[in-house]
Design an enzyme around this catalytic site. Structure first.
Site, PDB file in Angstrom:
ATOM      1  N   GLY A 235     -41.156  40.261  64.140  1.00  0.00           N
ATOM      2  CA  GLY A 235     -41.498  40.059  64.788  1.00  0.00           C
ATOM      3  C   GLY A 235     -42.292  39.544  66.028  1.00  0.00           C
ATOM      4  O   GLY A 235     -42.146  38.924  66.944  1.00  0.00           O
ATOM      5  N   ARG A 288     -46.895  38.564  60.804  1.00  0.00           N
ATOM      6  CA  ARG A 288     -47.662  37.810  61.612  1.00  0.00           C
ATOM      7  C   ARG A 288     -48.447  38.336  62.838  1.00  0.00           C
ATOM      8  O   ARG A 288     -49.208  38.638  62.908  1.00  0.00           O
ATOM      9  CB  ARG A 288     -46.473  36.619  62.096  1.00  0.00           C
ATOM     10  CG  ARG A 288     -46.963  35.968  63.175  1.00  0.00           C
ATOM     11  CD  ARG A 288     -46.387  35.027  63.637  1.00  0.00           C
ATOM     12  NE  ARG A 288     -44.840  34.929  62.960  1.00  0.00           N
ATOM     13  CZ  ARG A 288     -44.756  33.332  61.957  1.00  0.00           C
ATOM     14  NH1 ARG A 288     -45.615  32.995  61.942  1.00  0.00           N
ATOM     15  NH2 ARG A 288     -44.167  33.511  61.439  1.00  0.00           N
ATOM     16  N   CYS A 356     -49.693  13.272  48.432  1.00  0.00           N
ATOM     17  CA  CYS A 356     -48.968  12.533  48.279  1.00  0.00           C
ATOM     18  C   CYS A 356     -47.345  12.895  49.026  1.00  0.00           C
ATOM     19  O   CYS A 356     -46.472  12.264  48.247  1.00  0.00           O
ATOM     20  CB  CYS A 356     -49.168  11.850  47.040  1.00  0.00           C
ATOM     21  SG  CYS A 356     -50.264  11.526  46.941  1.00  0.00           S
TER      22      CYS A 356
HETATM   23  C1  LIG Z   1     -37.411  42.929  56.582  1.00  0.00           C
HETATM   24  C2  LIG Z   1     -38.358  41.946  57.463  1.00  0.00           C
HETATM   25  N1  LIG Z   1     -39.305  43.105  58.123  1.00  0.00           N
HETATM   26  C3  LIG Z   1     -40.743  42.461  58.338  1.00  0.00           C
HETATM   27  C4  LIG Z   1     -40.907  41.539  58.418  1.00  0.00           C
HETATM   28  C5  LIG Z   1     -42.401  40.540  59.185  1.00  0.00           C
HETATM   29  O1  LIG Z   1     -41.995  39.571  60.455  1.00  0.00           O
HETATM   30  P1  LIG Z   1     -43.127  38.964  61.570  1.00  0.00           P
HETATM   31  O2  LIG Z   1     -44.270  38.965  60.269  1.00  0.00           O
HETATM   32  O3  LIG Z   1     -42.071  38.566  62.355  1.00  0.00           O
HETATM   33  O4  LIG Z   1     -43.679  40.797  61.493  1.00  0.00           O
HETATM   34  C6  LIG Z   1     -40.069  39.618  58.350  1.00  0.00           C
HETATM   35  C7  LIG Z   1     -40.231  39.033  57.859  1.00  0.00           C
HETATM   36  O5  LIG Z   1     -39.863  37.756  57.798  1.00  0.00           O
HETATM   37  C8  LIG Z   1     -39.418  40.410  57.232  1.00  0.00           C
HETATM   38  O6  LIG Z   1     -38.478  39.729  56.273  1.00  0.00           O
END
Ligand SMILES: Cc1ncc(COP(=O)(O)O)c(C=O)c1O
Length: 442
Positions: A235, A288, A356
């Site tokens: 996150g 991310r 489209c």
């Molecule tokens: C269980 C779980 N862990 C980790 C992540 C990675 O999250 P982020 O890409 O926001 O770090 C996700 C992404 O949806 C997830 O579902």
């Protein structure tokens, strides 16, 4: 990235030349940037949480070359399907480096994970607990598991830590499963897991979740259940507005978080100390933050039109087939004209992809923006942007190729990696027209 002689370079590679040589669309990744971001996260987590480990969420980008780099750096793997587990093993991860999440793992995947003996399976429901136990009994094994809870803490952008979502177990349910596990010879309960969402822009979201987890740990301890690790999920946010040139554009706050990563680890480290839990392992599962700003998408203007009211449109050869989040979550990726990199990007354009679909556009759809503006109305580009100009979407490394499709029968493009020694390596070949039909039956 650097700019000089009317050209823009990524790790000294001339991006215009690259787009001309290899064609567009083209995903391009920087190994240096990937290593830099990852090293920084690892260093901070070690400094403030010596007992922590970072796992990489494969769902952000599961390319084997990317996995190989991260594995060699000591980052673990977080998987959510049989396919991701297979890819992690193929990339050389040992079972002890893999943790398994997901609201719908399926019997085959759970069986595969138990037999492989991975580090931890994060249980998402009571049904899944029973299934894992049943399979463990049939193999005479004792899988290591964690309970994924929903701490009822609301993230700002993408939310997964609340019981109205499909994820995890309410805390009371987790306690019940903890009691069950205590008396089971086939379940080794080692962890508590919680993933709150993605692009979390407020540090206190984690602090609140941590407090709930500490409360749960106390309850479990009082029942005689001891836990080895807390997994705080992923996150961490990135700043999607960073750009090597000025883009005068109004972007919603969720894309430009004021977030201090050092403070994040320090705050969690202090909490762990305050609760006397220094021996507890802390896991993270970042996707991310690790990969997003290592990747760009090179694209090209393939059509242009001027409406009678004067509004200018350009159509690119990349749409939501390659950047699905642009429609799924109204995600903002900065767009730069690399052919005219030195010209001021200050002229408003509507920008669409080749599909489209009205929604295949990189701005709010007219009519939508007044009620709930989510994306800028226009993209600022050089005034004379025209057909053939090469363009770059930035920060597309996470959840782009993974979510891509061959919608409208556009084959997926190649992915190249600029390695630390400057080589340009194709890490996924582009698909051909034959690939589009090769599995179909006439
Ligand atoms: C269980 C779980 N862990 C980790 C992540 C990675 O999250 P982020 O890409 O926001 O770090 C996700 C992404 O949806 C997830 O579902």
């Amino acid at each position: 990235m650097s700019i000089g002689n009317n050209r823009i370079y990524l790790d000294d590679v001339d991006l215009l030349e690259l787009a001309e040589e290899l064609g567009t669309p083209l995903y391009v990744f920087s190994e240096s940037r990937l290593r830099e971001v990852t090293n920084n996260l690892m260093e901070l987590s070690r400094r403030y949480l010596p007992n922590s480990r970072i796992y990489y969420a494969l769902k952000a980008n599961s390319n084997l070359s990317i996995l190989n780099i991260l594995r060699s750096m000591g980052v673990g793997a977080e998987v959510v399907s049989c396919g991701e587990l297979y890819k992690a093993l193929l990339a050389g991860y040992g079972p002890e480096d893999i943790i398994f999440n997901g609201p719908g793992k399926g019997v085959e995947a759970i069986e595969f994970a138990i037999k492989t003996g991975i580090n931890c399976i994060n249980i998402d429901s009571e049904y899944e607990y029973d299934l894992i136990e049943k399979l463990a009994i049939s193999y005479g094994l004792k899988p290591r598991v964690a309970l994924r809870i929903v701490p009822e803490v609301e993230a700002q952008v993408i939310k997964t830590g609340l019981s109205w979502t499909k994820f995890g177990l309410e805390i009371d349910r987790a306690i019940e499963l903890g009691k069950k596990a205590l008396s089971s010879p086939f379940i080794d309960l080692v962890g508590i897991h919680s993933h709150l969402g993605s692009q979390i822009t407020d540090l206190y979201t984690w602090v609140e979740a941590m407090k709930k987890i500490f409360g749960l740990l106390n309850e479990l301890n009082s029942l005689g259940i001891s836990i080895e690790h807390i997994n705080l999920g992923g996150g961490l946010p990135i700043d999607y507005t960073l750009s090597p040139i000025e883009l005068d554009i109004d972007v919603p706050d969720r894309f430009k978080p004021v977030f201090n990563e050092e403070l994040f680890f320090k705050t969690l480290g202090n909490m762990v100390k305050e609760y006397g839990l220094e021996k507890m392992s802390i896991f993270f599962e970042f996707g991310r933050r690790i990969i997003a700003d290592s990747g760009i998408l090179l694209t090209r203007v393939i059509n242009i039109k001027k409406r009678v009211d004067g509004e200018k449109w350009i159509i690119l050869d990349a749409g939501f087939n390659l950047l699905l989040s642009s429609v799924l979550y109204k995600w903002y990726y900065p767009l730069i004209n690399i052919t005219k990199i030195s010209e001021p990007h200050n002229h408003p354009f509507r920008v669409g992809g080749p599909l489209c679909d009205t929604d295949d556009a990189f701005h709010d759809i007219p009519g939508e923006e007044d009620n709930s503006p989510q994306l800028p109305k226009y993209r600022p580009l050089p005034k004379d942007t025209g057909v053939g100009d090469k363009m770059m979407f930035m920060h597309v490394g996470a959840y782009s190729f993974e979510e891509s499709s061959t919608y409208n029968s556009f084959p997926r493009p190649p992915i190249v990696l600029i390695s630390v020694d400057g080589d340009i390596k194709v890490i996924r070949r582009g698909e051909t027209l034959f690939d589009l039909v090769s599995k179909e039956v006439l």
